[in-house]
Design an enzyme around this catalytic site. Structure first.
Site, mmCIF file in Angstrom:
data_model
loop_
_atom_site.group_PDB
_atom_site.id
_atom_site.type_symbol
_atom_site.label_atom_id
_atom_site.label_comp_id
_atom_site.label_asym_id
_atom_site.label_seq_id
_atom_site.Cartn_x
_atom_site.Cartn_y
_atom_site.Cartn_z
ATOM 1 N N ASP A 146 13.218 -1.876 37.956
ATOM 2 C CA ASP A 146 12.993 -2.202 38.636
ATOM 3 C C ASP A 146 13.923 -2.438 39.627
ATOM 4 O OD1 ASP A 146 11.338 -3.996 38.182
ATOM 5 O OD2 ASP A 146 13.100 -5.783 37.837
ATOM 6 N N LYS A 188 15.022 -10.052 43.751
ATOM 7 C CA LYS A 188 14.197 -10.357 44.186
ATOM 8 C C LYS A 188 13.118 -11.846 43.440
ATOM 9 C CE LYS A 188 12.337 -8.753 40.658
ATOM 10 N NZ LYS A 188 11.567 -9.226 39.170
HETATM 11 O O1 C5P Z 1 12.882 -0.585 32.364
HETATM 12 P P1 C5P Z 1 13.747 -1.665 32.132
HETATM 13 O O2 C5P Z 1 14.715 -1.609 31.120
HETATM 14 O O3 C5P Z 1 13.303 -2.711 32.880
HETATM 15 O O4 C5P Z 1 12.574 -2.719 30.678
HETATM 16 C C1 C5P Z 1 12.740 -3.429 30.326
HETATM 17 C C2 C5P Z 1 12.191 -3.001 29.120
HETATM 18 O O5 C5P Z 1 10.631 -3.658 29.394
HETATM 19 C C3 C5P Z 1 10.730 -2.469 28.183
HETATM 20 O O6 C5P Z 1 11.888 -1.591 27.739
HETATM 21 C C4 C5P Z 1 9.514 -2.047 28.585
HETATM 22 O O7 C5P Z 1 9.886 -2.671 26.972
HETATM 23 C C5 C5P Z 1 9.590 -3.494 28.928
HETATM 24 N N1 C5P Z 1 8.628 -3.033 30.412
HETATM 25 C C6 C5P Z 1 7.641 -2.252 30.029
HETATM 26 N N2 C5P Z 1 6.877 -1.746 31.611
HETATM 27 C C7 C5P Z 1 6.772 -2.250 32.249
HETATM 28 C C8 C5P Z 1 8.592 -2.035 32.297
HETATM 29 C C9 C5P Z 1 9.225 -2.565 31.514
HETATM 30 O O8 C5P Z 1 6.966 -2.156 28.762
HETATM 31 N N3 C5P Z 1 6.734 -1.384 33.599
#
Ligand code: C5P
Length: 293
Positions: free
Chosen positions: A137, A9
């Site tokens: 995501d 994406k």
């Molecule tokens: O959800 P995911 O594991 O992909 O997120 C990785 C990191 O990105 C999280 O630990 C956080 O630090 C940051 N993040 C965030 N806000 C979001 C998505 C991700 O702060 N909406």
């Protein structure tokens, strides 16, 4: 045997708001699937195993394919159904930690494929909720095409597909940790974030291109100055629109002809990964994501 395509994406728009109490950020993003994909094969087996080609991605508990498979096994165990295994092969083409959602796409198609292979009969809502636990995501990859993500990024609203034929993804062969990009963003905005504008549908690509933006660009540029260099190169090579995908380091660009894109592609050296792509609409996405082989 099942064969799956895990499409990458890009983010046409990424507005990041304030840091929440749980450490995540509320955001508003316009996701888009593009024609670069990892391939996966799934076969029933007594145990769960994963082999990976084309990447040094570790096969351990950090692997999102294994996390997805184990999440599904856990649900089935809770329903007192027998433990099932699978032999999974992953051929990696999407660069890692690149802002292209490769790991999340792999996780989503693993949930879809094993749900079918194991005849688990979990509904889409349950699969999406499992996906959201694996990564912000992941839920988008149950829809594909063009779609808004809100909340943590996990609330998905599909919209009319934006169709763009001549795009180029350029990765400066540096990786950006998503957590690090968000944390630098917090420092830059005093944890207040940017304004999150309301989601809307665009009449076409021209109208969308005036709205392209990414809240994490500044933070990512500071962490990896190579990103800004690539963006500048793409603009000077005649791209109509250029922006960073997710938390970087991949930059996407739109060209108005195949010839212009080809000229640009040839000027990127081996110090970058440059991949020509086009958008993949929702119908094409849903038809090609999972195939019984
Ligand atoms: O959800 P995911 O594991 O992909 O997120 C990785 C990191 O990105 C999280 O630990 C956080 O630090 C940051 N993040 C965030 N806000 C979001 C998505 C991700 O702060 N909406």
């Amino acid at each position: 045997m099942l064969k799956a395509r895990a499409y990458a994406k890009i983010n046409w728009i990424l507005d990041v708001g304030p840091r929440r109490a749980d450490g995540y950020h509320d955001l508003s993003t316009l996701f888009q699937t593009v024609s670069l994909y990892d391939q996966l094969w799934f076969e029933t087996s007594d145990t769960l195993s994963l082999s990976i080609e084309g990447s040094t991605l570790p096969v351990d508990s950090s692997n999102l394919v294994l996390q997805a498979a184990r999440a599904l096994q856990t649900v089935l165990r809770q329903q007192r159904r027998p433990d099932l295994g699978a032999s999974i092969r992953l051929e990696k083409h999407i660069p890692l930690a690149a802002g292209l959602g490769g790991g999340s796409a792999d996780a989503a198609v693993t949930l879809l494929a094993l749900n079918r292979l194991w005849d688990a009969k979990l509904d889409l809502k349950t699969l999406i909720a499992l996906g959201a636990q694996i990564g912000s995501d992941v839920p988008f990859f149950f829809y594909g095409g063009t779609a808004w993500g809100s909340g943590r990024g996990t609330e998905i609203t599909p919209v009319k597909d934006i169709s763009v034929p001549y795009m180029l993804l350029v990765n400066p062969k540096v990786s950006v940790s998503t957590a690090q990009a968000y944390s630098r963003f917090d420092e830059l905005t005093n944890c207040l974030g940017d304004a999150i504008l309301p989601t809307c549908s665009f009449l076409g690509s021209k109208q969308l291109f005036e709205q392209v933006r990414n809240s994490l660009s500044k933070a990512a540029h500071e962490l990896r100055p190579e990103i800004a260099v690539v963006e500048h190169q793409l603009k000077s090579l005649g791209a109509d629109v250029v922006s960073m995908s997710g938390s970087g380091a991949t930059v996407w660009a739109v060209f108005d002809s195949a010839e212009k894109r080809q000229e640009a592609l040839q000027l990127f050296s081996d110090s970058t990964i440059a991949i020509p792509v086009s958008t993949v609409g929702r119908d094409e996405y849903l038809q090609s994501v999972l195939i019984t082989a």
